[in-house]
Every structure is written in structure tokens, then in C-alpha cells.
Scaffold this motif. Sequence first.
Motif, short mmCIF file in Angstrom:
data_model
loop_
_atom_site.label_atom_id
_atom_site.label_comp_id
_atom_site.label_asym_id
_atom_site.label_seq_id
_atom_site.Cartn_x
_atom_site.Cartn_y
_atom_site.Cartn_z
N PHE A 166 0.83 -1.20 0.00
CA PHE A 166 0.00 0.00 0.00
C PHE A 166 0.87 1.26 0.00
O PHE A 166 2.05 1.22 0.35
CB PHE A 166 -0.92 0.02 1.22
N SER A 167 0.25 2.37 -0.33
CA SER A 167 0.96 3.64 -0.40
C SER A 167 1.46 4.07 0.98
O SER A 167 0.79 3.87 2.00
CB SER A 167 0.02 4.73 -0.94
N ASP A 168 2.65 4.67 1.00
CA ASP A 168 3.18 5.22 2.26
C ASP A 168 2.33 6.37 2.77
O ASP A 168 2.44 6.76 3.93
CB ASP A 168 4.62 5.70 2.05
N HIS A 169 1.49 6.93 1.90
CA HIS A 169 0.65 8.06 2.30
C HIS A 169 -0.74 7.61 2.76
O HIS A 169 -1.62 8.44 2.96
CB HIS A 169 0.50 9.03 1.12
N SER A 170 -0.93 6.31 2.91
CA SER A 170 -2.22 5.76 3.35
C SER A 170 -2.15 5.45 4.84
O SER A 170 -1.24 4.74 5.30
CB SER A 170 -2.54 4.48 2.56
N TYR A 171 -3.13 5.97 5.60
CA TYR A 171 -3.10 5.81 7.05
C TYR A 171 -4.34 5.13 7.61
O TYR A 171 -4.36 4.73 8.78
CB TYR A 171 -2.95 7.18 7.73
N GLY A 172 -5.39 4.98 6.83
CA GLY A 172 -6.65 4.47 7.36
C GLY A 172 -6.70 2.96 7.49
O GLY A 172 -6.39 2.23 6.55
N PHE A 173 -7.09 2.48 8.67
CA PHE A 173 -7.33 1.05 8.91
C PHE A 173 -6.12 0.20 8.56
O PHE A 173 -6.25 -0.86 7.94
CB PHE A 173 -8.57 0.59 8.13
N ARG A 174 -4.93 0.66 8.96
CA ARG A 174 -3.71 -0.09 8.72
C ARG A 174 -2.97 -0.29 10.03
O ARG A 174 -2.97 0.61 10.89
CB ARG A 174 -2.82 0.62 7.71
N PRO A 175 -2.33 -1.43 10.23
CA PRO A 175 -1.62 -1.69 11.49
C PRO A 175 -0.45 -0.72 11.68
O PRO A 175 0.30 -0.45 10.74
CB PRO A 175 -1.13 -3.13 11.33
N GLY A 176 -0.33 -0.19 12.87
CA GLY A 176 0.78 0.71 13.17
C GLY A 176 0.60 2.11 12.62
O GLY A 176 1.53 2.92 12.67
N ARG A 177 -0.61 2.42 12.10
CA ARG A 177 -0.87 3.75 11.57
C ARG A 177 -2.12 4.31 12.19
O ARG A 177 -3.00 3.57 12.62
CB ARG A 177 -0.99 3.72 10.04
N SER A 178 -2.22 5.65 12.22
CA SER A 178 -3.34 6.27 12.91
C SER A 178 -3.70 7.60 12.28
O SER A 178 -2.95 8.15 11.44
CB SER A 178 -2.98 6.50 14.38
N ALA A 179 -4.85 8.13 12.69
CA ALA A 179 -5.28 9.45 12.23
C ALA A 179 -4.31 10.53 12.70
O ALA A 179 -4.10 11.53 12.01
CB ALA A 179 -6.69 9.74 12.72
N HIS A 180 -3.72 10.34 13.88
CA HIS A 180 -2.75 11.32 14.38
C HIS A 180 -1.54 11.43 13.45
O HIS A 180 -1.02 12.53 13.22
CB HIS A 180 -2.29 10.93 15.79
N GLN A 181 -1.10 10.29 12.91
CA GLN A 181 0.01 10.31 11.97
C GLN A 181 -0.38 11.02 10.67
O GLN A 181 0.43 11.73 10.08
CB GLN A 181 0.46 8.88 11.67
N ALA A 182 -1.63 10.84 10.25
CA ALA A 182 -2.11 11.52 9.05
C ALA A 182 -2.13 13.02 9.25
O ALA A 182 -1.74 13.79 8.36
CB ALA A 182 -3.50 11.01 8.67
N VAL A 183 -2.57 13.45 10.43
CA VAL A 183 -2.58 14.89 10.74
C VAL A 183 -1.15 15.43 10.76
O VAL A 183 -0.88 16.53 10.22
CB VAL A 183 -3.27 15.13 12.10
#
Length: 225
Positions: free
Chosen positions: A147-164
Amino acid sequence: MTEQRLTEQLQLVFTAAEDAQSSVAGGDAESVVAKREPERPAVTNSVMEAVCERENLKKALRRVKANKGSSGVDGMTVEQLPDYLRAHWPQHRDELLRGTYAPSPVRRVEIPKPEGGVRKLGVPTALDRFVQQAVLQVLQPIFDPTFSDHSYGFRPGRSAHQAVAAAQGHLASGYRWVVDLDLEKFFGAPGKAGRFQRVQFPPRQGERAAPPGIEPWAHGGNDMG
């Protein structure tokens, strides 16, 4: 079955998909039709055998019980699921391995939106949530790295805070435009069959295709359109 072995067998599907697209480009439509058989049993069985491994199932059951949630259309609660599985799991395991397992319809729920209107949700049965979790645990380690490095939704180890935080970094770099897109009813709208064909038979060299047997979760018994 090891993850490496499963990955190697899935790659056979990816290669066949690319060959099919090459034939389309060359005008060999008849051979493409011949290649697009409904399922490849060896690969499907390999995926489902990994899904049905005891440790994977125990992990999936723990996760479903921890998530709790409402009952589906059959009224069975998460608390009742272990006893149900003791009595009926051999049958459902056989269905998964033969490719005949069919998810139940979802229970419709409407959640009011703050800005007006409602958000339509579908609540799967406890059994379907258990099977979905078991499948996720096998497929996610294989497909998530693609998946894209710029994708944060519903992925393990990623969160909305990281997207912000990433968005704030873009602002600091001088970017000012934001494009907001929402793929509403993507799998429920007309033409969904073509979208799944696009997932399973990628047109660009090197793209990965979804393995067989995933389509029913997005529509059919679990259609949330």
C-alpha cells in the motif's frame, strides 16, 4: 504453512493475471477468457488452509471477543460464539476449504450524522466477524506492505494522528490545496463486478491482484450498498 510459501503461491496468481492482460493488449481475447477460470483451487486452498490453522483461529477469536460489538441478523452474541464454534466449526471449515462458505446478510443500522442525514452501517454476524478476522490476519501481512506510504486508514501501526502530522508537514512545506474524496458505495454501486475484475486482473506490470474468495465480503451476502 509459512508466510513465505503462501506468498509464493499467491504470486502465481499475480503472474497469471499479468499474462492475461498482455494477451488482451495483443488482441488474443479468446485465450484470456480461457485463463479467467472462476478459482485456482491450489492457491485458494493454500490461503484458506492458513486461515483455518488453529493458532490463527484462536487469535481471531480473542480479537473478536475483545472488540465485542452487537449481534447480527441471527441474534448470536460474541459471548455465544465459542459454544457455537465447538458444535459447528467443522462444517464451516469444510465450507471455507471448498470455497462454498457464504456470509450472512448484515443487520442494517442507521447512525445520525452531526451535519444531518444518517450513516448506513451493516453489522455482520459474530461468525462472519470471526471468519473475516481470521482471513485478515493471513492476508494483511502480505498485502499491507504494497500500500501507499501516504495511506493511514485502517492499517496496522498507523493512525489518524500520523495523518494529521503528515498534513502539517505538507503545510510547512508550502502546500495549500486540499482535495477531499469519498468513494461512497464503491462496491455496492453499478459496475462493481468490473471493479473486482480490475482488482483481480491488474493491467500494469508488477501490480498485485487480490486472491480468490474475497469478493463476497464486499457485496453479496454482506452488501452494504
